[in-house]
Motif scaffolding. Structure first.
Motif, mmCIF file in Angstrom:
data_model
loop_
_atom_site.group_PDB
_atom_site.id
_atom_site.type_symbol
_atom_site.label_atom_id
_atom_site.label_comp_id
_atom_site.label_asym_id
_atom_site.label_seq_id
_atom_site.Cartn_x
_atom_site.Cartn_y
_atom_site.Cartn_z
ATOM 1 N N MET A 1 0.850 -1.125 0.060
ATOM 2 C CA MET A 1 0.108 -0.053 -0.094
ATOM 3 C C MET A 1 0.693 1.140 0.260
ATOM 4 O O MET A 1 0.645 2.191 -0.954
ATOM 5 N N THR A 4 2.603 1.473 -3.295
ATOM 6 C CA THR A 4 1.890 1.947 -4.121
ATOM 7 C C THR A 4 1.482 3.589 -4.029
ATOM 8 O O THR A 4 1.742 4.260 -5.182
ATOM 9 N N LEU A 5 1.383 3.932 -3.096
ATOM 10 C CA LEU A 5 1.051 5.439 -2.830
ATOM 11 C C LEU A 5 2.422 6.346 -3.096
ATOM 12 O O LEU A 5 2.249 7.373 -3.899
ATOM 13 N N LEU A 8 2.298 6.234 -6.957
ATOM 14 C CA LEU A 8 1.562 7.081 -7.432
ATOM 15 C C LEU A 8 1.767 8.542 -7.235
ATOM 16 O O LEU A 8 1.604 9.276 -8.305
ATOM 17 N N LEU A 9 2.281 8.813 -6.085
ATOM 18 C CA LEU A 9 2.555 10.331 -5.879
ATOM 19 C C LEU A 9 3.714 10.701 -6.888
ATOM 20 O O LEU A 9 3.742 11.841 -7.459
ATOM 21 N N GLY A 12 2.648 11.293 -10.320
ATOM 22 C CA GLY A 12 1.871 12.493 -10.574
ATOM 23 C C GLY A 12 2.318 13.519 -10.474
ATOM 24 O O GLY A 12 2.572 14.348 -11.254
ATOM 25 N N ALA A 15 5.283 13.759 -13.455
ATOM 26 C CA ALA A 15 4.887 13.547 -14.938
ATOM 27 C C ALA A 15 5.210 14.899 -15.687
ATOM 28 O O ALA A 15 5.802 14.711 -16.702
ATOM 29 N N THR A 16 4.827 16.200 -14.938
ATOM 30 C CA THR A 16 5.148 17.335 -15.740
ATOM 31 C C THR A 16 6.620 17.710 -16.048
ATOM 32 O O THR A 16 7.089 17.887 -17.110
ATOM 33 N N LEU A 19 8.179 15.749 -18.685
ATOM 34 C CA LEU A 19 7.883 15.872 -20.115
ATOM 35 C C LEU A 19 9.088 16.975 -20.869
ATOM 36 O O LEU A 19 8.491 17.986 -21.154
ATOM 37 N N ALA A 20 10.227 16.145 -20.812
ATOM 38 C CA ALA A 20 11.226 17.206 -21.570
ATOM 39 C C ALA A 20 10.924 16.991 -22.938
ATOM 40 O O ALA A 20 9.969 16.511 -23.722
#
Lengths: 304, 180
Positions: A1, A4-5, A8-9, A12, A15-16, A19-20
């Motif tokens: 758990m 996973t947290l 995911l964090l 999230g 991700a930005t 994005l190169a």
């Protein structure tokens, strides 16, 4: 758990920044590989003969060709420079595959009309060769009577000389291309026994720099020794050989060469070359082409 | 709701938000112009790809060299074969970042400059390119005009030419970017 947290964090939040620019590129369609081979030869002529290249659609090519006299004709003849034969030609691309052409040679005041059709293009994943079909009618327009006595032509049929060729070429590398040209010439008024002269040409180019290539071309004719007297008046003829260079100058192609034919169209260089290249009967010559575009649509679109 | 599901949705939402900042085109227009004494040379390319991240200002432009259309096709062939050598270098590329990212959620016209690497004919140069962004509803129009010195990119001009080409070429881009 917990894992996973974190995952995911992390996913999230990162991700930005992740994005190169290279990832941005992935949003575009993937790069398409180049399909067809271009520029197998620099021009529509190798030296004397046609190449597989056709004029592009809505493009007009103006060709000026000269062949001078023989280099071995001595200083009195300024080594051939005193006498020149000329051919002026226009060829137009109906589309990228079909070319129509017309030319006028000073040799026997000949008008030649021709069609050239690009049947097959060499492609990386497709055909290993390019094939172009060539057909022409060379119409001799010199006067019917040479003098009061001799009649040269009795009807218009005798003035027509047909040529059909299949041009097969392969660009082996960026530098080296080779072409094989089987074909026939059907004479309207043969001087010797054969009415039909079959031949096969082999020619190639090797690029010595980005803009200069060295070319050579030879046509072997299927004629017995006794059948080679095909020139006007029944003079003996030889197989045509030529070496030359192409110099490309951005929109123009210059071709300078040495050959044993003064004629610049198939009928003339395949049945009227009276010089033997290997005995020194060599003519200096050149072809110059200038391309004009009638593609108004692209011109308008590209206007600054 | 289960904790895992909430986090998964949150994660997806964040990812989606990041993706939603992208504006792009596959059919951008790039044209160039070169002054020549005999006949000015110009060509147009309608297959330029461009992507802009409006959140962080990352920008990528990809120009396929073989897609430049010249009125004179022989010139087009020479351009590909000898000048730009498109077999070896099929794309011109700009990878950069807007120096100040305006708030592109509001309609308006913004002067911008992007700093990054401009790759043409295999030679990468660091450049700052100026442009304008016009935000109009769902689309952003990016226009940019700049000059390229051929010698900087090792594009040689032949010594024997009728058609002498200017050493500096003007380039103009118009990209209508839509939200991905």
């Amino acid at each position: 758990m917990k894992q996973t947290l974190i995952f995911l964090l992390a996913g999230g939040f990162f991700a930005t920044p992740a994005l190169a620019q290279d990832d941005l590129l992935n949003n575009l369609d993937p790069a398409k590989p180049k399909t067809t081979t271009t520029a197998t030869f620099k021009g529509t002529r190798l030296i004397n003969g046609h190449t597989v290249e056709t004029v592009r659609g809505k493009t007009l090519d103006f060709l000026i060709s000269h062949r001078f006299g023989r280099l071995n004709s001595g200083v009195d003849n300024f080594y051939g420079m005193d006498e020149a034969t000329i051919r002026l030609g226009l060829e137009y691309g109906i589309n990228d595959r079909l070319t129509v052409g017309i030319g006028r040679s000073s040799v026997q005041k000949t008008v030649d009309l021709y069609l050239k059709y690009r049947l097959l293009r060499q492609a990386g994943q497709g055909s290993p060769v390019s094939i172009t079909l060539f057909g022409s009618d060379a119409i001799v327009t010199e006067p019917t009577r040479q003098n009061a006595a001799a009649v040269l032509y009795y009807n218009n049929g005798e003035r027509q000389n047909w040529t059909g060729q299949v041009l097969i070429a392969r660009k082996f590398s960026e530098k080296f291309s080779l072409q094989v040209t089987p074909g026939i010439v059907v004479l309207g008024k043969p001087e010797a026994a054969p009415k039909t002269v079959a031949s096969v040409g082999i020619g190639g180019r090797y690029k010595v720099s980005k803009r200069v290539s060295v070319n050579a071309e030879y046509f072997a004719r299927f004629l017995s020794e006794a059948d080679r007297f095909t020139a006007p008046g029944g003079a003996k003829t030889y197989n045509v050989f030529a070496v030359g260079v192409d110099i490309e100058t951005g929109g123009h192609v210059f071709q300078l060469h040495f050959t044993n034919s003064q004629g610049m169209i198939e009928k003339q260089f395949l049945t009227q070359a009276t010089g033997d290249f290997f005995k020194g009967d060599i003519n200096y010559g050149f072809n110059i082409s200038r391309t004009f575009s009638f593609d108004r649509k692209t011109k308008k679109a590209a206007a600054w | 709701m289960h904790m895992k599901t909430v986090l998964l949705m949150l994660g997806l939402a964040l990812t989606f938000q990041a993706r939603a900042q992208l504006f792009l085109t596959q059919t951008g227009e790039t044209r160039f112009f070169s002054k020549a004494p005999l006949e000015d040379i110009s060509a147009i390319n309608k297959k330029t790809g461009a992507v802009l991240n409006t959140q962080n200002g990352d920008v990528v432009v990809r120009v396929p060299i073989t897609e430049f259309q010249f009125p004179n096709k022989l010139m087009q062939e020479h351009f590909n074969e000898n000048y730009l050598e498109s077999d070896k270098f099929p794309y011109a590329m700009f990878r950069g970042k807007l120096q100040d990212v305006p708030d592109l959620s509001k309609p308006g016209s913004y002067d911008v400059s992007a700093k990054g690497s401009f790759d043409l004919h295999g030679v990468k140069l660091d450049r700052v390119l100026k442009g304008k962004l016009v935000v109009d509803g769902e689309k952003i129009t990016l226009t940019s005009e700049f000059q390229v010195a051929l010698v900087d990119h090792k594009i040689d001009i032949p010594k024997i030419v009728f058609q002498k080409i200017a050493e500096t070429v003007d380039v103009r881009n118009t990209f209508v970017l839509v939200k991905k």
